[in-house]
Design a protein around this motif. Structure first.
Motif, PDB file in Angstrom:
ATOM      1  N   SER A 132      44.223  58.746  61.264  1.00  0.00           N
ATOM      2  CA  SER A 132      43.082  57.960  60.780  1.00  0.00           C
ATOM      3  C   SER A 132      42.847  56.752  61.684  1.00  0.00           C
ATOM      4  O   SER A 132      42.357  55.712  61.232  1.00  0.00           O
ATOM      5  N   GLY A 133      43.176  56.917  62.961  1.00  0.00           N
ATOM      6  CA  GLY A 133      43.179  55.784  63.881  1.00  0.00           C
ATOM      7  C   GLY A 133      41.835  55.097  64.026  1.00  0.00           C
ATOM      8  O   GLY A 133      41.767  53.864  64.102  1.00  0.00           O
ATOM      9  N   ARG A 134      40.755  55.878  64.059  1.00  0.00           N
ATOM     10  CA  ARG A 134      39.431  55.266  64.221  1.00  0.00           C
ATOM     11  C   ARG A 134      39.128  54.311  63.078  1.00  0.00           C
ATOM     12  O   ARG A 134      38.558  53.235  63.280  1.00  0.00           O
ATOM     13  N   PHE A 135      39.541  54.697  61.859  1.00  0.00           N
ATOM     14  CA  PHE A 135      39.272  53.853  60.699  1.00  0.00           C
ATOM     15  C   PHE A 135      40.185  52.631  60.665  1.00  0.00           C
ATOM     16  O   PHE A 135      39.785  51.569  60.178  1.00  0.00           O
ATOM     17  N   TRP A 136      41.394  52.779  61.203  1.00  0.00           N
ATOM     18  CA  TRP A 136      42.283  51.619  61.265  1.00  0.00           C
ATOM     19  C   TRP A 136      41.793  50.604  62.293  1.00  0.00           C
ATOM     20  O   TRP A 136      41.976  49.399  62.129  1.00  0.00           O
ATOM     21  N   ILE A 137      41.181  51.083  63.354  1.00  0.00           N
ATOM     22  CA  ILE A 137      40.571  50.158  64.320  1.00  0.00           C
ATOM     23  C   ILE A 137      39.452  49.375  63.647  1.00  0.00           C
ATOM     24  O   ILE A 137      39.359  48.146  63.772  1.00  0.00           O
ATOM     25  N   LEU A 138      38.594  50.092  62.901  1.00  0.00           N
ATOM     26  CA  LEU A 138      37.527  49.413  62.168  1.00  0.00           C
ATOM     27  C   LEU A 138      38.095  48.450  61.142  1.00  0.00           C
ATOM     28  O   LEU A 138      37.580  47.334  60.966  1.00  0.00           O
ATOM     29  N   ALA A 181      41.205  34.276  53.202  1.00  0.00           N
ATOM     30  CA  ALA A 181      40.388  34.852  52.128  1.00  0.00           C
ATOM     31  C   ALA A 181      39.370  35.848  52.685  1.00  0.00           C
ATOM     32  O   ALA A 181      39.158  36.930  52.118  1.00  0.00           O
ATOM     33  N   GLY A 182      38.744  35.498  53.805  1.00  0.00           N
ATOM     34  CA  GLY A 182      37.766  36.395  54.401  1.00  0.00           C
ATOM     35  C   GLY A 182      38.394  37.689  54.881  1.00  0.00           C
ATOM     36  O   GLY A 182      37.817  38.770  54.707  1.00  0.00           O
ATOM     37  N   SER A 183      39.568  37.591  55.478  1.00  0.00           N
ATOM     38  CA  SER A 183      40.240  38.798  55.961  1.00  0.00           C
ATOM     39  C   SER A 183      40.685  39.686  54.809  1.00  0.00           C
ATOM     40  O   SER A 183      40.627  40.920  54.905  1.00  0.00           O
ATOM     41  N   VAL A 184      41.132  39.081  53.718  1.00  0.00           N
ATOM     42  CA  VAL A 184      41.494  39.868  52.534  1.00  0.00           C
ATOM     43  C   VAL A 184      40.260  40.602  52.014  1.00  0.00           C
ATOM     44  O   VAL A 184      40.309  41.801  51.691  1.00  0.00           O
ATOM     45  N   ALA A 185      39.124  39.887  51.949  1.00  0.00           N
ATOM     46  CA  ALA A 185      37.888  40.521  51.488  1.00  0.00           C
ATOM     47  C   ALA A 185      37.492  41.665  52.427  1.00  0.00           C
ATOM     48  O   ALA A 185      37.102  42.755  51.976  1.00  0.00           O
ATOM     49  N   GLY A 186      37.579  41.435  53.740  1.00  0.00           N
ATOM     50  CA  GLY A 186      37.244  42.470  54.699  1.00  0.00           C
ATOM     51  C   GLY A 186      38.160  43.676  54.582  1.00  0.00           C
ATOM     52  O   GLY A 186      37.718  44.829  54.699  1.00  0.00           O
ATOM     53  N   ALA A 187      39.447  43.424  54.340  1.00  0.00           N
ATOM     54  CA  ALA A 187      40.407  44.520  54.196  1.00  0.00           C
ATOM     55  C   ALA A 187      40.119  45.345  52.945  1.00  0.00           C
ATOM     56  O   ALA A 187      40.183  46.583  52.970  1.00  0.00           O
ATOM     57  N   VAL A 188      39.791  44.685  51.840  1.00  0.00           N
ATOM     58  CA  VAL A 188      39.506  45.406  50.594  1.00  0.00           C
ATOM     59  C   VAL A 188      38.213  46.214  50.735  1.00  0.00           C
ATOM     60  O   VAL A 188      38.140  47.377  50.311  1.00  0.00           O
ATOM     61  N   ILE A 189      37.197  45.621  51.342  1.00  0.00           N
ATOM     62  CA  ILE A 189      35.948  46.351  51.581  1.00  0.00           C
ATOM     63  C   ILE A 189      36.207  47.577  52.462  1.00  0.00           C
ATOM     64  O   ILE A 189      35.698  48.675  52.203  1.00  0.00           O
ATOM     65  N   SER A 190      37.014  47.399  53.506  1.00  0.00           N
ATOM     66  CA  SER A 190      37.347  48.513  54.402  1.00  0.00           C
ATOM     67  C   SER A 190      38.068  49.624  53.646  1.00  0.00           C
ATOM     68  O   SER A 190      37.827  50.814  53.882  1.00  0.00           O
ATOM     69  N   LYS A 191      38.985  49.240  52.765  1.00  0.00           N
ATOM     70  CA  LYS A 191      39.712  50.229  51.977  1.00  0.00           C
ATOM     71  C   LYS A 191      38.759  51.117  51.184  1.00  0.00           C
ATOM     72  O   LYS A 191      38.877  52.349  51.177  1.00  0.00           O
ATOM     73  N   PHE A 192      37.793  50.499  50.524  1.00  0.00           N
ATOM     74  CA  PHE A 192      36.889  51.275  49.675  1.00  0.00           C
ATOM     75  C   PHE A 192      35.825  52.014  50.485  1.00  0.00           C
ATOM     76  O   PHE A 192      35.318  53.046  50.034  1.00  0.00           O
ATOM     77  N   LEU A 195      38.814  53.906  53.994  1.00  0.00           N
ATOM     78  CA  LEU A 195      40.234  54.232  53.863  1.00  0.00           C
ATOM     79  C   LEU A 195      40.597  54.304  52.379  1.00  0.00           C
ATOM     80  O   LEU A 195      41.441  53.556  51.881  1.00  0.00           O
ATOM     81  N   PRO A 196      39.945  55.210  51.624  1.00  0.00           N
ATOM     82  CA  PRO A 196      40.152  55.242  50.173  1.00  0.00           C
ATOM     83  C   PRO A 196      41.592  55.564  49.770  1.00  0.00           C
ATOM     84  O   PRO A 196      42.021  55.208  48.664  1.00  0.00           O
ATOM     85  N   ILE A 201      47.511  47.378  47.277  1.00  0.00           N
ATOM     86  CA  ILE A 201      48.501  46.345  47.608  1.00  0.00           C
ATOM     87  C   ILE A 201      48.675  46.215  49.117  1.00  0.00           C
ATOM     88  O   ILE A 201      48.796  45.107  49.653  1.00  0.00           O
ATOM     89  N   HIS A 202      48.637  47.332  49.829  1.00  0.00           N
ATOM     90  CA  HIS A 202      48.753  47.280  51.295  1.00  0.00           C
ATOM     91  C   HIS A 202      47.508  46.652  51.924  1.00  0.00           C
ATOM     92  O   HIS A 202      47.618  45.924  52.924  1.00  0.00           O
TER      93      HIS A 202
END
Length: 267
Positions: A132-138, A181-192, A195-196, A201-202
């Protein structure tokens, strides 16, 4: 300045996303090599020592070699390149005509440039090889740039306590918290979004860690600029300055995300 930043982002963002998602690995490698070349060029321009065009060209070629060696699945490839780079630079210094401290300083600056830019950026090549490397880069880019954006606006609106006044007088503790806070928000948005399968927690841990280390990467590049007595690393990107001004946080975040994903078995 703000308008230029947003225009640059709106133009470069979709192009970068398309490049990450839809181009083959060899084309992505060429892209990373081009970024390494531009980054090394800016780094040598920031160096207190004067590097000749031949020395700069040799450093950039070595940077390409480091990245290409990491592209190989054989670990001996990168190990041999690192070893012979150190040996070659050290032996070359023996036959220079400069003062002894200048020779050592020149070798040190080359190794710092290669480690800071070529080696750290090449972790995106390693990331690209994951399933899933392309999505981890994003994920990495979204987390970093959400953090950078919120840090900028929170710092301007609420920043009072200086984070590292001697290195970067404009950065504040409040802005740093905004970055996390912004990076946490970006990470959660990316997850949904792409990267479902990533446990929440990760995403939260990686987001917070990316926001924190991204701020350290920003401060490190500020230290480089302070040592060179310049405001920006270049003028490549309107509203942002040079390439290093735009990817300083990314350089520190990419290895963190890559090794976390590998260690946690998320890739």
């Amino acid at each position: 300045m703000h308008l230029k930043r947003w225009i640059s982002g709106l133009i470069l963002g979709p192009a970068l996303i398309s490049l990450i998602l839809f181009t083959p690995p060899w084309f992505f490698l060429l892209f990373i090599l081009s970024v390494i070349g531009l980054g090394l060029g800016e780094f040598y321009a920031l160096s207190p020592a004067e590097f000749s065009p031949k020395e700069k060209a040799a450093g950039i070629l070595l940077g390409f070699l480091w990245a290409i060696a990491l592209y190989s699945p054989d670990p001996l490839c990168i190990l041999s390149v690192l070893t012979f780079t150190l040996l070659g630079l050290s032996i070359g210094a023996l036959f220079q005509e400069e003062e002894f401290p200048d020779r050592v300083h020149r070798v040190s600056r080359h190794l710092l440039a290669l480690s800071y830019i070529a080696l750290l950026l090449a972790h995106f090549i390693l990331m690209r090889r994951m399933e899933s490397g392309r999505f981890w880069i994003l994920f990495t880019l979204v987390a970093v740039y959400f953090g950078d954006t919120l840090a900028f606006y929170v710092g301007r609106a609420f920043g009072k306590r200086k984070l590292a006044p001697q290195i970067s007088p404009g950065k504040t503790v409040e802005g740093g918290l905004g970055a996390v806070a912004g990076s946490v928000a970006g990470a959660v948005i990316s997850k949904f979004m792409f990267l479902p399968e990533l446990p929440l927690i990760h995403a939260l841990i990686l987001g917070a860690a990316t926001g924190g280390i991204g701020q350290l990467g920003d401060l490190w590049e500020s230290l480089l600029k302070r040592s060179a007595r310049v405001k920006d690393s270049g003028t490549l990107i309107p509203g942002h300055g040079g390439l290093l001004d735009r990817i300083d946080s990314v350089l520190f975040a990419a290895p963190l995300v890559y090794y976390y994903v590998r260690a946690a078995g998320l890739g």
